[in-house]
Scaffold this motif. Structure first.
Motif, PDB file in Angstrom:
ATOM      1  N   ILE A 184      -6.372   7.405  -0.721  1.00 47.84           N
ATOM      2  CA  ILE A 184      -5.763   7.674   0.539  1.00 47.84           C
ATOM      3  C   ILE A 184      -6.440   8.957   0.968  1.00 47.84           C
ATOM      4  O   ILE A 184      -6.595   9.995   0.646  1.00 47.84           O
ATOM      5  CB  ILE A 184      -4.388   8.342   0.215  1.00 47.84           C
ATOM      6  N   SER A 185      -6.771   8.592   2.578  1.00 43.75           N
ATOM      7  CA  SER A 185      -7.632   9.748   3.136  1.00 43.75           C
ATOM      8  C   SER A 185      -7.689   9.288   4.691  1.00 43.75           C
ATOM      9  O   SER A 185      -7.957   8.153   4.939  1.00 43.75           O
ATOM     10  CB  SER A 185      -9.024  10.003   2.535  1.00 43.75           C
ATOM     11  N   VAL A 186      -7.456  10.550   5.311  1.00 39.77           N
ATOM     12  CA  VAL A 186      -7.716  10.332   6.782  1.00 39.77           C
ATOM     13  C   VAL A 186      -8.805  11.286   7.260  1.00 39.77           C
ATOM     14  O   VAL A 186      -8.886  11.830   8.446  1.00 39.77           O
ATOM     15  CB  VAL A 186      -6.520  10.672   7.964  1.00 39.77           C
ATOM     16  N   GLU A 187      -9.715  11.699   6.520  1.00 39.85           N
ATOM     17  CA  GLU A 187     -10.616  12.806   6.597  1.00 39.85           C
ATOM     18  C   GLU A 187     -11.761  12.415   7.837  1.00 39.85           C
ATOM     19  O   GLU A 187     -11.832  13.340   8.772  1.00 39.85           O
ATOM     20  CB  GLU A 187     -11.471  13.053   5.278  1.00 39.85           C
ATOM     21  N   LYS A 188     -12.069  11.289   7.835  1.00 41.38           N
ATOM     22  CA  LYS A 188     -13.042  10.841   9.042  1.00 41.38           C
ATOM     23  C   LYS A 188     -12.224  10.782  10.300  1.00 41.38           C
ATOM     24  O   LYS A 188     -13.210  10.745  11.360  1.00 41.38           O
ATOM     25  CB  LYS A 188     -13.743   9.548   8.549  1.00 41.38           C
ATOM     26  N   THR A 189     -11.141  10.469  10.290  1.00 42.95           N
ATOM     27  CA  THR A 189     -10.400  10.292  11.867  1.00 42.95           C
ATOM     28  C   THR A 189      -9.418  10.963  12.201  1.00 42.95           C
ATOM     29  O   THR A 189      -8.692  10.852  13.376  1.00 42.95           O
ATOM     30  CB  THR A 189      -9.888   8.897  11.290  1.00 42.95           C
ATOM     31  N   MET A 190      -8.858  12.058  11.359  1.00 43.02           N
ATOM     32  CA  MET A 190      -7.799  12.727  11.796  1.00 43.02           C
ATOM     33  C   MET A 190      -8.011  13.773  13.082  1.00 43.02           C
ATOM     34  O   MET A 190      -9.226  14.197  12.980  1.00 43.02           O
ATOM     35  CB  MET A 190      -7.177  13.809  10.742  1.00 43.02           C
ATOM     36  N   ALA A 191      -7.298  13.808  13.959  1.00 40.03           N
ATOM     37  CA  ALA A 191      -7.305  14.922  14.952  1.00 40.03           C
ATOM     38  C   ALA A 191      -6.069  15.608  14.889  1.00 40.03           C
ATOM     39  O   ALA A 191      -4.964  15.262  15.727  1.00 40.03           O
ATOM     40  CB  ALA A 191      -7.407  13.987  16.435  1.00 40.03           C
ATOM     41  N   THR A 192      -6.069  16.693  14.540  1.00 40.99           N
ATOM     42  CA  THR A 192      -5.004  17.470  14.301  1.00 40.99           C
ATOM     43  C   THR A 192      -4.256  17.955  15.676  1.00 40.99           C
ATOM     44  O   THR A 192      -2.949  17.934  15.775  1.00 40.99           O
ATOM     45  CB  THR A 192      -5.197  19.019  13.771  1.00 40.99           C
ATOM     46  N   GLU A 193      -4.737  18.124  16.631  1.00 42.55           N
ATOM     47  CA  GLU A 193      -4.461  18.631  17.905  1.00 42.55           C
ATOM     48  C   GLU A 193      -3.672  17.642  18.636  1.00 42.55           C
ATOM     49  O   GLU A 193      -2.704  17.766  19.484  1.00 42.55           O
ATOM     50  CB  GLU A 193      -5.624  19.085  19.086  1.00 42.55           C
ATOM     51  N   ILE A 194      -3.627  16.352  18.282  1.00 47.62           N
ATOM     52  CA  ILE A 194      -2.881  15.250  19.113  1.00 47.62           C
ATOM     53  C   ILE A 194      -2.050  14.833  17.895  1.00 47.62           C
ATOM     54  O   ILE A 194      -1.144  13.809  18.170  1.00 47.62           O
ATOM     55  CB  ILE A 194      -3.680  14.169  19.598  1.00 47.62           C
ATOM     56  N   HIS A 200       1.011  -1.005  -0.133  1.00 53.09           N
ATOM     57  CA  HIS A 200       0.128  -0.086   0.061  1.00 53.09           C
ATOM     58  C   HIS A 200       0.973   1.010   0.051  1.00 53.09           C
ATOM     59  O   HIS A 200       1.803   1.414   0.758  1.00 53.09           O
ATOM     60  CB  HIS A 200      -0.931  -0.131   1.198  1.00 53.09           C
ATOM     61  N   PRO A 201       0.746   2.153  -0.815  1.00 56.70           N
ATOM     62  CA  PRO A 201       1.481   3.555  -0.956  1.00 56.70           C
ATOM     63  C   PRO A 201       1.803   4.111   0.522  1.00 56.70           C
ATOM     64  O   PRO A 201       2.837   4.787   0.683  1.00 56.70           O
ATOM     65  CB  PRO A 201       0.582   4.223  -2.075  1.00 56.70           C
ATOM     66  N   ALA A 202       0.594   4.304   1.294  1.00 58.14           N
ATOM     67  CA  ALA A 202       0.718   4.952   2.546  1.00 58.14           C
ATOM     68  C   ALA A 202       1.742   4.116   3.635  1.00 58.14           C
ATOM     69  O   ALA A 202       2.567   4.801   4.186  1.00 58.14           O
ATOM     70  CB  ALA A 202      -0.551   4.862   3.343  1.00 58.14           C
ATOM     71  N   ASN A 203       1.865   2.986   3.206  1.00 58.23           N
ATOM     72  CA  ASN A 203       2.756   2.000   4.191  1.00 58.23           C
ATOM     73  C   ASN A 203       4.141   2.359   3.687  1.00 58.23           C
ATOM     74  O   ASN A 203       5.068   2.596   4.399  1.00 58.23           O
ATOM     75  CB  ASN A 203       2.385   0.608   4.081  1.00 58.23           C
ATOM     76  N   VAL A 204       4.339   2.033   2.120  1.00 56.50           N
ATOM     77  CA  VAL A 204       5.616   2.671   1.804  1.00 56.50           C
ATOM     78  C   VAL A 204       6.082   4.037   2.174  1.00 56.50           C
ATOM     79  O   VAL A 204       7.323   3.960   2.364  1.00 56.50           O
ATOM     80  CB  VAL A 204       5.567   2.580   0.214  1.00 56.50           C
ATOM     81  N   ALA A 205       5.403   5.105   1.917  1.00 51.40           N
ATOM     82  CA  ALA A 205       5.650   6.217   2.086  1.00 51.40           C
ATOM     83  C   ALA A 205       6.164   6.380   3.863  1.00 51.40           C
ATOM     84  O   ALA A 205       6.952   7.129   3.986  1.00 51.40           O
ATOM     85  CB  ALA A 205       4.475   7.400   2.098  1.00 51.40           C
ATOM     86  N   ALA A 206       5.248   5.705   4.525  1.00 52.39           N
ATOM     87  CA  ALA A 206       5.680   5.871   6.165  1.00 52.39           C
ATOM     88  C   ALA A 206       6.956   5.047   6.423  1.00 52.39           C
ATOM     89  O   ALA A 206       7.788   5.901   7.291  1.00 52.39           O
ATOM     90  CB  ALA A 206       4.620   5.426   6.900  1.00 52.39           C
ATOM     91  N   GLN A 207       6.931   3.928   6.067  1.00 56.70           N
ATOM     92  CA  GLN A 207       8.204   3.014   6.079  1.00 56.70           C
ATOM     93  C   GLN A 207       9.339   3.753   5.729  1.00 56.70           C
ATOM     94  O   GLN A 207      10.781   3.537   6.070  1.00 56.70           O
ATOM     95  CB  GLN A 207       8.019   1.624   5.512  1.00 56.70           C
ATOM     96  N   ALA A 208       9.581   4.310   4.240  1.00 58.57           N
ATOM     97  CA  ALA A 208      10.882   4.712   3.660  1.00 58.57           C
ATOM     98  C   ALA A 208      11.058   6.020   4.431  1.00 58.57           C
ATOM     99  O   ALA A 208      12.102   6.345   4.593  1.00 58.57           O
ATOM    100  CB  ALA A 208      10.525   5.173   2.144  1.00 58.57           C
ATOM    101  N   ALA A 209      10.050   6.646   4.871  1.00 57.14           N
ATOM    102  CA  ALA A 209      10.465   8.121   5.693  1.00 57.14           C
ATOM    103  C   ALA A 209      11.202   7.628   6.959  1.00 57.14           C
ATOM    104  O   ALA A 209      12.095   8.578   7.395  1.00 57.14           O
ATOM    105  CB  ALA A 209       8.956   8.868   5.751  1.00 57.14           C
ATOM    106  N   MET A 210      10.582   6.843   7.741  1.00 54.57           N
ATOM    107  CA  MET A 210      11.291   6.600   8.941  1.00 54.57           C
ATOM    108  C   MET A 210      12.745   5.868   8.688  1.00 54.57           C
ATOM    109  O   MET A 210      13.529   6.348   9.409  1.00 54.57           O
ATOM    110  CB  MET A 210      10.417   5.292   9.311  1.00 54.57           C
ATOM    111  N   MET A 211      12.808   5.067   7.645  1.00 49.55           N
ATOM    112  CA  MET A 211      14.285   4.540   7.024  1.00 49.55           C
ATOM    113  C   MET A 211      15.274   5.713   6.962  1.00 49.55           C
ATOM    114  O   MET A 211      16.512   5.730   7.464  1.00 49.55           O
ATOM    115  CB  MET A 211      14.082   3.913   6.128  1.00 49.55           C
ATOM    116  N   ASP A 212      14.591   6.577   6.383  1.00 50.69           N
ATOM    117  CA  ASP A 212      15.460   7.912   6.041  1.00 50.69           C
ATOM    118  C   ASP A 212      15.953   8.600   7.089  1.00 50.69           C
ATOM    119  O   ASP A 212      17.049   9.315   7.612  1.00 50.69           O
ATOM    120  CB  ASP A 212      14.655   8.970   5.009  1.00 50.69           C
TER     121      ASP A 212
END
Length: 363
Positions: A154-164, A82-94
């Motif tokens: 790809i969306s987190v519109e229903k669940t995002m909580a910016t303050e945390i 899944h692209p979101a998984n690739v994006a997150a894992q590659a960013a962490m590796m970096d």
């Protein structure tokens, strides 16, 4: 010319997996000690011969065992994740590598992987393009993202909580993102042109005839010129199976003859690419040549550079004369059937072969 390493990695099925993984780690640790610039490791999920199932997990084990070498995925098979998984894992590796990370990507070439992930009958090239575009879009965007495609939304519109901080996908350490490279397999590869347009850099695969490797540079130039940029040979990486020994008899026995790890490597590739992938064109100049004539001996002797230091230097320079100037020679790692000989080859390559090659290029 810089020198790096490229590992698929292939081992005889049935070998102890703990041992093969440690062996592959030791090869990269040694490469770092010998001044290799970069190390790339591939991944497959459904292959008993290639025991690295995640290149990023494997490379993470080397973060604190290496000091200078750049560590690259070679490659992330984008349609299988899944692209979101690739994006997150590659960013962490970096972040973990603090910029020593290179992101190698591809559509994936192992058909059993494609089947197990459900994309065997799909357009994997289209999935690859959408997948990597989505990764880059995630990195340049802020949530809720709302990225829609044919294969992933790809969306987190229903669940995002910016303050945390909920709903945010990590961005890379390197800005705007790590260097992206792609392995070029096809002669006259259109993919190389498309990579060049995006600012990505190619790695020519180690199992291509020199005459086919040669076709990659004009396609790269074409892509860079299309976006008003200038191509430089430093941006072209070429992988090659190389073995250096203290005597010719050992080099021939270990690298060219049946029973050696190089012969095993090409036996695997011929079965996968010719017998199972319909890619016999990679191994022949005359396309009328029957696939039945693509024997392991024929391929090994055409594609492996092996010999003493003097012989290997001459063969590398002759190879360069055929394909033209390039920036990095990637030493393809193979199974350490004889660890002493495998280590000695890497040492001779780094300390004697490459200094002589570079001296000859400059003269």
């Amino acid at each position: 010319m810089k020198y790096s390493t490229f590992m698929m990695p292939l081992h005889p099925p049935g070998r102890n997996i703990v041992e093969t993984l440690r062996e592959d780690q030791e090869a990269i640790i040694l490469a770092d000690q010998l001044g290799f610039s970069e190390a790339y490791v591939g991944e497959h999920v459904t292959d008993a011969a290639e025991t690295v199932t995640s290149s990023m997990i494997f490379l993470a084990t080397l973060i604190h065992q290496t000091k200078n070498i750049m560590l690259g995925t070679g490659t992330i098979n984008v349609p299988n994740s899944h692209p979101a998984n690739v994006a997150a894992q590659a960013a962490m590796m970096d972040h973990l590598l603090q910029g020593r990370f290179i992101m190698g990507v591809s559509p994936g070439g192992l058909m059993s992987d494609a089947e197990v992930f459900g994309n065997f009958d799909k357009d994997r090239n289209a999935m690859f393009v959408e997948g990597i575009n989505t990764v880059l879009k995630i990195w340049e965007s802020e949530p809720p993202y709302n990225i829609k495609g044919d294969y992933w939304n790809i969306s987190v519109e229903k669940t995002m909580a910016t303050e945390i901080g909920q709903g945010f996908i990590m961005k890379p350490f390197q800005k705007p993102h790590p260097l992206i490279v792609g392995t070029a397999v096809a002669p006259f590869s259109k993919g190389v042109t498309e990579m060049a347009k995006r600012g990505w850099q190619p790695i020519s695969a180690p199992f291509l005839l020199p005459e086919w490797v040669k076709t990659h540079w004009p396609k790269y130039v074409e892509g860079r010129e299309a976006v008003g940029a200038v191509a430089h040979p430093d941006e072209w990486r070429v992988a090659k199976s190389i073995f250096v020994a203290d005597d010719e008899a050992t080099a021939r026995r270990y690298a060219l003859e049946e029973g050696g790890p190089y012969h095993f490597y090409f036996k695997q590739l011929v079965r996968k690419l010719v017998g199972g992938g319909g890619r016999g064109n990679l191994f022949k100049l005359d396309q009328n040549m029957p696939d039945s004539e693509i024997t392991i001996d024929y391929v090994t002797k055409r594609l492996v550079i092996a010999g003493t230091v003097d012989s290997v230097v001459d063969q590398i320079l002759a190879f360069r004369d055929v394909i033209g100037d390039f920036g990095q020679l990637l030493y393809a790692c193979h199974d350490w059937m004889d660890p002493k000989l495998a280590r000695r080859s890497m040492e001779l390559f780094a300390t004697e072969v490459m200094p002589r090659v570079n001296a000859a290029i400059k003269s």
